[in-house]
Every structure is written in structure tokens, then in C-alpha cells.
Write an enzyme that holds these catalytic residues in place. Structure first.
Site, PDB file in Angstrom:
ATOM      1  N   ASP A 121       0.833  -1.199   0.000  1.00  0.00           N
ATOM      2  CA  ASP A 121       0.000   0.000   0.000  1.00  0.00           C
ATOM      3  C   ASP A 121       0.877   1.262   0.000  1.00  0.00           C
ATOM      4  O   ASP A 121       2.044   1.208   0.406  1.00  0.00           O
ATOM      5  CB  ASP A 121      -0.861  -0.065   1.274  1.00  0.00           C
ATOM      6  CG  ASP A 121      -1.793   1.110   1.428  1.00  0.00           C
ATOM      7  OD1 ASP A 121      -2.232   1.671   0.414  1.00  0.00           O
ATOM      8  OD2 ASP A 121      -2.085   1.462   2.597  1.00  0.00           O
ATOM      9  N   ASP A 139      -0.390   4.957   1.069  1.00  0.00           N
ATOM     10  CA  ASP A 139      -0.654   5.834   2.215  1.00  0.00           C
ATOM     11  C   ASP A 139      -0.656   5.053   3.527  1.00  0.00           C
ATOM     12  O   ASP A 139      -1.404   4.088   3.691  1.00  0.00           O
ATOM     13  CB  ASP A 139      -1.996   6.559   2.030  1.00  0.00           C
ATOM     14  CG  ASP A 139      -1.982   7.411   0.777  1.00  0.00           C
ATOM     15  OD1 ASP A 139      -0.965   8.069   0.526  1.00  0.00           O
ATOM     16  OD2 ASP A 139      -2.986   7.384   0.033  1.00  0.00           O
TER      17      ASP A 139
HETATM   18 MG   LIG Z   1      -3.209   2.932   3.354  1.00  0.00          MG
END
Ligand SMILES: [Mg+2]
Length: 183
Positions: A11, A13
Site C-alpha cells: 500500500d 498511504d
Molecule cells: Mg493505506
């Protein structure tokens, strides 16, 4: 015949990009108030600041995603992981369409060694079929097809049903063990 590498979805963020620090920096800049991370433990991202609309406003503001600080140790760790795993960056970027070019530019700045074929900007991550998923949100980890690895964040501090890593150093320790098990 060379053995096919196991795949990892990583991922952006809260994992590669330190979005929590960015929220705090922007909140202090715009509201003149420094919010301690300890005050946001177990609180959903959007509700962790006195102005409950601030986070939503920030994520739709041009420049927000382009200027997120790098998560400490992320570059070196991803480089190491790529020696043993096929690494994909998987971001549910479609939620904020204006962030698509910003996220691509951000990756080009910090992770220029990741091929464009390994960058997946998507909507619902449950279709992702990698052997591992490193993410900070249960909405993604709960439905991933492979092994879930939760990257520590204030909003997930009370979730205990996934393996938790608190840093990129811990990711490397965990994935190093996984690599030995799978060998
Ligand atoms: Mg995230």
C-alpha cells in the site's frame, strides 16, 4: 528453472508514504494546532482532528499526495524485498482521482526502480491476488487473498486480528522469515 518469486502488494498511504505525519503537518499549518498522535489512537482517520472535515478537505486538495513524506526505511526495505519477492505497489487511488498523477510522480521520485507494470492504482483491493498484502486498513486486509500484514497506524491500533508490523525494519524481519519458510 528459476523459481517464481512470491508476490507482495504494498500500500502507499500509511505504508510507503507517511500520511499520518502529512495530516499532522497540514493541520498545524492550517489550524495552528499540533495534534499528538497519541490522541488519535483507535480513532478513524477522519475523526482524529478537532475539525472533522479537515482530513477529507486535505485529501481533495491538489499537492497533498505529491508532498507526503516518505515512510522511514521504506526505500531500502522495498529494494531488499525486490531481491526475493515480486513487489507491487497497490493503491486504492481511484477514491481521489486527482491524486493519480501526484501518486505516480511521488513514486517516480522515491521509487524510480519500480517498473510501471508493478504499479496498480485501483478501486476495491479485494481483487488483488498476491501472496502477501501490506496495508494499514482492515477494509483491505480483511478481504485479501494472501497473507495479511498490518502496518501500524493510529487508526488501526485496536485491531488485533492481523499480524502487525510497526516499522519497515519489522517488515524485513518478518518477510525474511517467510522467505526461509517458503524456500
Ligand atoms: Mg493505506
Amino acid at each position: 528453472m528459476t523459481k517464481k518469486k512470491k508476490t507482495i502488494a504494498i500500500d502507499m498511504d500509511g505504508v510507503l508514504a507517511d500520511v499520518e505525519t502529512q495530516f499532522e503537518l497540514w493541520y498545524e499549518r492550517d489550524y495552528g494546532l499540533k495534534i499528538e498522535r497519541s490522541a488519535r489512537l483507535g480513532v478513524p482517520e477522519s475523526e482524529g482532528f478537532p475539525d472533522k472535515g479537515a482530513v477529507r478537505k486535505f485529501v481533495y486538495t491538489p499537492g497533498f499526495f505529491r508532498t507526503i513524506p516518505l515512510m522511514p526505511g521504506a526505500v531500502e526495505a522495498v529494494q531488499q524485498l525486490m531481491e526475493h519477492y515480486e513487489v507491487y505497489v497497490v493503491s486504492a487511488a481511484m477514491e481521489f482521482p486527482q491524486c493519480l498523477s501526484e501518486k505516480r510522480e511521488w513514486l517516480d521520485e522515491y521509487f524510480p526502480f519500480i517498473d510501471w507494470r508493478n504499479i496498480i492504482f485501483c478501486g476495491d483491493k479485494s481483487v488483488i491476488d498476491t501472496d502477501y498484502m501490506i496495508d494499514d486498513h482492515c477494509k483491505n486486509l480483511d478481504f485479501c487473498k494472501g497473507k495479511a500484514i498490518m502496518f501500524d497506524a493510529p487508526h488501526n491500533s485496536e485491531k488485533t486480528h492481523h499480524v502487525r508490523v510497526k516499522s519497515w525494519a519489522e517488515v524485513l524481519m518478518l518477510m525474511g522469515r517467510e522467505n526461509l519458510i517458503e524456500a
